[in-house]
Motif scaffolding. Structure first.
Motif, PDB file in Angstrom:
ATOM      1  N   ARG A  20       0.814  -1.213   0.000  1.00 14.30           N
ATOM      2  CA  ARG A  20       0.000   0.000   0.000  1.00 14.30           C
ATOM      3  C   ARG A  20       0.849   1.266   0.000  1.00 14.30           C
ATOM      4  N   TRP A  21       1.967   1.260   0.752  1.00 16.98           N
ATOM      5  CA  TRP A  21       2.684   2.504   1.017  1.00 16.98           C
ATOM      6  C   TRP A  21       4.082   2.563   0.412  1.00 16.98           C
ATOM      7  N   ALA A  22       4.411   1.691  -0.491  1.00 17.89           N
ATOM      8  CA  ALA A  22       5.757   1.667  -1.063  1.00 17.89           C
ATOM      9  C   ALA A  22       6.145   3.040  -1.602  1.00 17.89           C
ATOM     10  N   ASP A  23       7.279   3.564  -1.099  1.00 15.84           N
ATOM     11  CA  ASP A  23       7.886   4.822  -1.545  1.00 15.84           C
ATOM     12  C   ASP A  23       7.073   6.076  -1.215  1.00 15.84           C
ATOM     13  N   VAL A  24       6.074   5.965  -0.346  1.00 15.75           N
ATOM     14  CA  VAL A  24       5.355   7.149   0.142  1.00 15.75           C
ATOM     15  C   VAL A  24       6.035   7.617   1.432  1.00 15.75           C
ATOM     16  N   PRO A  25       6.598   8.813   1.454  1.00 18.84           N
ATOM     17  CA  PRO A  25       7.262   9.273   2.676  1.00 18.84           C
ATOM     18  C   PRO A  25       6.257   9.655   3.762  1.00 18.84           C
ATOM     19  N   PHE A  26       6.592   9.297   4.979  1.00 15.06           N
ATOM     20  CA  PHE A  26       5.834   9.715   6.157  1.00 15.06           C
ATOM     21  C   PHE A  26       6.720  10.674   6.957  1.00 15.06           C
ATOM     22  N   TYR A  27       6.121  11.738   7.455  1.00 17.60           N
ATOM     23  CA  TYR A  27       6.835  12.736   8.243  1.00 17.60           C
ATOM     24  C   TYR A  27       6.103  12.913   9.573  1.00 17.60           C
ATOM     25  N   ILE A  28       6.830  12.812  10.664  1.00 19.27           N
ATOM     26  CA  ILE A  28       6.227  13.080  11.964  1.00 19.27           C
ATOM     27  C   ILE A  28       7.129  14.050  12.725  1.00 19.27           C
ATOM     28  N   ARG A  29       6.501  14.916  13.500  1.00 22.26           N
ATOM     29  CA  ARG A  29       7.273  15.894  14.277  1.00 22.26           C
ATOM     30  C   ARG A  29       6.529  16.207  15.571  1.00 22.26           C
ATOM     31  N   THR A  30       7.299  16.529  16.566  1.00 24.68           N
ATOM     32  CA  THR A  30       6.741  16.959  17.840  1.00 24.68           C
ATOM     33  C   THR A  30       7.733  17.909  18.488  1.00 24.68           C
ATOM     34  N   GLY A  31       7.239  18.795  19.300  1.00 23.08           N
ATOM     35  CA  GLY A  31       8.138  19.729  19.955  1.00 23.08           C
ATOM     36  C   GLY A  31       7.441  20.532  21.030  1.00 23.08           C
ATOM     37  N   LYS A  32       8.247  21.070  21.917  1.00 26.71           N
ATOM     38  CA  LYS A  32       7.769  21.958  22.970  1.00 26.71           C
ATOM     39  C   LYS A  32       8.133  23.405  22.637  1.00 26.71           C
ATOM     40  N   LYS A  33       7.390  24.324  23.218  1.00 29.03           N
ATOM     41  CA  LYS A  33       7.585  25.764  23.013  1.00 29.03           C
ATOM     42  C   LYS A  33       7.431  26.142  21.536  1.00 29.03           C
ATOM     43  N   LEU A  34       6.474  25.493  20.865  1.00 27.93           N
ATOM     44  CA  LEU A  34       6.130  25.848  19.490  1.00 27.93           C
ATOM     45  C   LEU A  34       5.005  26.888  19.520  1.00 27.93           C
ATOM     46  N   PRO A  35       4.604  27.454  18.377  1.00 25.16           N
ATOM     47  CA  PRO A  35       3.670  28.585  18.409  1.00 25.16           C
ATOM     48  C   PRO A  35       2.303  28.276  19.004  1.00 25.16           C
ATOM     49  N   THR A  36       1.828  27.019  18.901  1.00 24.52           N
ATOM     50  CA  THR A  36       0.501  26.719  19.398  1.00 24.52           C
ATOM     51  C   THR A  36       0.423  25.248  19.793  1.00 24.52           C
ATOM     52  N   ARG A  37      -0.593  24.884  20.555  1.00 20.97           N
ATOM     53  CA  ARG A  37      -0.829  23.489  20.930  1.00 20.97           C
ATOM     54  C   ARG A  37      -1.761  22.872  19.899  1.00 20.97           C
ATOM     55  N   VAL A  38      -1.289  21.877  19.191  1.00 18.45           N
ATOM     56  CA  VAL A  38      -2.112  21.248  18.159  1.00 18.45           C
ATOM     57  C   VAL A  38      -1.572  19.860  17.839  1.00 18.45           C
ATOM     58  N   THR A  39      -2.491  18.925  17.607  1.00 18.39           N
ATOM     59  CA  THR A  39      -2.134  17.602  17.107  1.00 18.39           C
ATOM     60  C   THR A  39      -3.027  17.307  15.915  1.00 18.39           C
ATOM     61  N   GLU A  40      -2.420  16.950  14.795  1.00 20.70           N
ATOM     62  CA  GLU A  40      -3.217  16.676  13.607  1.00 20.70           C
ATOM     63  C   GLU A  40      -2.492  15.771  12.640  1.00 20.70           C
ATOM     64  N   ILE A  41      -3.282  15.097  11.821  1.00 22.02           N
ATOM     65  CA  ILE A  41      -2.801  14.241  10.740  1.00 22.02           C
ATOM     66  C   ILE A  41      -3.137  14.934   9.433  1.00 22.02           C
ATOM     67  N   VAL A  42      -2.168  15.020   8.529  1.00 26.21           N
ATOM     68  CA  VAL A  42      -2.383  15.691   7.248  1.00 26.21           C
ATOM     69  C   VAL A  42      -2.016  14.720   6.122  1.00 26.21           C
ATOM     70  N   VAL A  43      -2.992  14.413   5.285  1.00 28.71           N
ATOM     71  CA  VAL A  43      -2.774  13.530   4.136  1.00 28.71           C
ATOM     72  C   VAL A  43      -2.712  14.403   2.888  1.00 28.71           C
ATOM     73  N   HIS A  44      -1.557  14.402   2.222  1.00 26.88           N
ATOM     74  CA  HIS A  44      -1.352  15.201   1.006  1.00 26.88           C
ATOM     75  C   HIS A  44      -1.526  14.298  -0.211  1.00 26.88           C
ATOM     76  N   PHE A  45      -2.539  14.580  -1.006  1.00 26.62           N
ATOM     77  CA  PHE A  45      -2.761  13.807  -2.220  1.00 26.62           C
ATOM     78  C   PHE A  45      -1.903  14.353  -3.357  1.00 26.62           C
ATOM     79  N   LYS A  46      -1.635  13.507  -4.317  1.00 22.26           N
ATOM     80  CA  LYS A  46      -0.766  13.907  -5.431  1.00 22.26           C
ATOM     81  C   LYS A  46      -1.437  14.992  -6.270  1.00 22.26           C
ATOM     82  N   PRO A  47      -0.638  15.896  -6.824  1.00 23.86           N
ATOM     83  CA  PRO A  47      -1.206  16.921  -7.707  1.00 23.86           C
ATOM     84  C   PRO A  47      -1.782  16.295  -8.969  1.00 23.86           C
TER      85      PRO A  47
END
Length: 509
Positions: A334-361
């Motif tokens: 299903r996911w061959a060669d599709v990059p996944f990016y995850i990030r987390t951090g403290k003292k960032l501009p706002t408190r938010v957790t979300e999943i973003v799926v980017h479809f191909k142009p």
């Protein structure tokens, strides 16, 4: 509504912060909403001396986290308080477990709870093994009369070796189906809705694969720092504290294959397969595809904020990461060669957790777009917190002559379901355990599989001093080097605001 058996909830660390702030209020809500049976009891355990009456005063009558509940009137508080008990014991003393068993039998006879026990380990992880052993030595793990369940809080291990050792020890005391490894993220309604969004809608599942999706990103941002937990955080860091558990669990929900059934076993089997499909990172890939950062002091609106190394309990030369971003791949059909990016951090501009799926142009640039990002493909945003909901971004024609295209938002917010009650994460997870549903709890083999993926990163950071820790000012979105992870022209991280549909604007700091 599923029938709930009579039971006793036994909380090790009964006078601790988690118990007072989260567990007791969650159980109070369940009681007020009719999810708990008439025959139940809560037994707090701890070294702090309390009588039943003084503990009821602390945990219920004088508990500010419970009193702010809309159901907290005098009658409901008094009724709930009748179910609360306390027992003083040292969880590291083997002899104390015999006394605990006697106390449980007394409460069991008094409250007719049929010897059904939930043991909640609201303690430091260093006590998990000794508590499990103590319970087993007095046969409080036996299910010949009533069921027995053990809830274990995170962190579940410090690395792969310690997680495996903890798993092995717990399994000498309890069976796997008696062990409930809790991750409060999985108790959030919006996290559970990821599965429903995918598998209850034929709109999404046919295009949920490498043929249509360009990449997936998951963000868990916190606006606060380590506060007064610097000493704890020094031995943890963002990778252990957030990514190994919370974010990889979100990855599993986004990327797992459809289970054959909606049962706990079927869902957890698919999550395990997903973790086993994570492509191991080489040292070179860790150098290039893993970014770690640490917040440094800055001024925002004229106010000065300290850096991480200036926090209480933090070493002046600390290399502990308060920010981590990863790029990785899943090696399956299903996911061959599709990059996944995850990030987390403290003292960032706002408190938010979300999943973003980017479809191909679209494959052919047919129209005149207002900017390059409009043609970067449709985007589906699943907001976990706050302003919970779902956002779909797609192109529309601008009124007037010609075919000029801009992006527009179509969004749904959970707050629109005005008649629906959104339970607290601990409410849902506690009720699931009481009812024997392990769907939202982590299984031992999955925990170890997640550590197997994370462990090489920890080892590389420890072994190679040249792997940098990048500084980022308080109130920014982390080190600028993280922007270089994203593949593809016109693609970048989504920089969300507190408002789900408020992207493209500067966040309030």
């Amino acid at each position: 509504m599923k029938k709930t058996d009579p039971h006793i909830i036994v909380i090790f660390g009964g006078s601790g912060d988690l118990t007072i702030r989260k567990l007791i209020p969650a159980l109070f809500n369940l009681h007020c909403r009719g999810f708990l049976p008439s025959c139940f009891a809560i037994l707090g355990l701890g070294r702090t001396p309390h009588t039943d009456e003084s503990y009821r005063e602390k945990a219920v009558v004088g508990n500010p986290h419970l009193l702010k509940n809309e159901n907290a009137d005098d009658k409901s508080i008094k009724d709930f308080g009748r179910h609360i008990y306390y027992h003083t014991m040292n969880s590291q003393s083997e002899s104390d477990y015999g006394n605990l068993k006697d106390r449980l039998m007394d409460i069991n006879e008094q409250c007719s709870t049929q010897e059904n026990y939930v043991f909640y380990l609201s303690t430091p992880p260093s006590l998990y093994q000794s508590i499990a052993s103590g319970l087993a030595k007095v046969a409080l793990n036996h299910e010949d009369r009533g069921w027995k369940r053990l809830i274990v809080e995170k962190p579940f291990g410090y690395d792969l070796k310690s997680a495996s050792a903890l798993n092995a020890h717990l399994l000498t005391c309890f069976k796997e189906d008696q062990i409930y490894r809790i991750d409060h993220y999985l108790g959030k309604e919006t996290v559970q809705n990821v599965l429903v969004t995918r598998f209850a809608n034929s709109t999404f599942e046919p295009i949920w694969n490498r043929n249509y999706i360009h990449h997936v990103e998951i963000t868990a941002a916190e606006s606060v720092g380590v506060e007064k937990r610097g000493g704890y955080y020094e031995s943890s860091g963002a990778l252990r504290d957030m990514i190994q558990n919370h974010l990889l669990q979100l990855v599993a929900l986004v990327a797992m294959e459809p289970p054959n059934l909606s049962s706990a076993a079927a869902i957890r089997d698919e999550k395990l397969k997903l973790f086993q499909s994570l492509r191991p990172l080489t040292v070179e890939e860790i150098r290039n595809n893993v970014i770690r950062g640490q917040y440094v002091g800055s001024r925002i609106n004229g106010e000065s904020f300290p850096g991480y190394r200036e926090e209480e309990g933090v070493k002046s030369d600390s290399k502990t990461e308060t920010y981590a971003a990863l790029k990785f791949y899943i090696d399956n059909w299903r996911w061959a060669d599709v990059p996944f990016y995850i990030r987390t951090g403290k003292k960032l501009p706002t408190r938010v957790t979300e999943i973003v799926v980017h479809f191909k142009p679209t494959p052919h640039r047919l129209f005149n777009y207002t900017n390059d990002h409009v043609n970067a493909g449709n985007t589906l945003v699943i907001r976990i917190q706050p302003n919970e909901g779902i956002l779909l971004k797609f192109g529309v024609k601008i009124p007037g002559e010609g075919f000029r295209v801009t992006n527009t938002n179509m969004d749904f917010h959970y707050s629109q379901l005005v008649e629906s009650y959104l339970p607290d994460a601990y409410e849902r997870l506690l009720l699931d355990c009481i009812q024997g549903d392990a769907t939202l709890y982590s299984r031992g083999d999955s925990v170890e599989a997640a550590w197997t993926f994370i462990n090489p990163i920890l080892n590389a950071w420890q072994e190679f001093d040249d792997i940098k820790v990048f500084g980022y000012p308080v109130g920014t979105w982390g080190p600028e080097h993280a922007d270089q992870l994203i593949e593809g022209k016109n693609f970048t991280w989504r920089y969300p605001c507190k408002n789900l549909a408020g992207d493209g604007a500067y966040c309030e700091l």
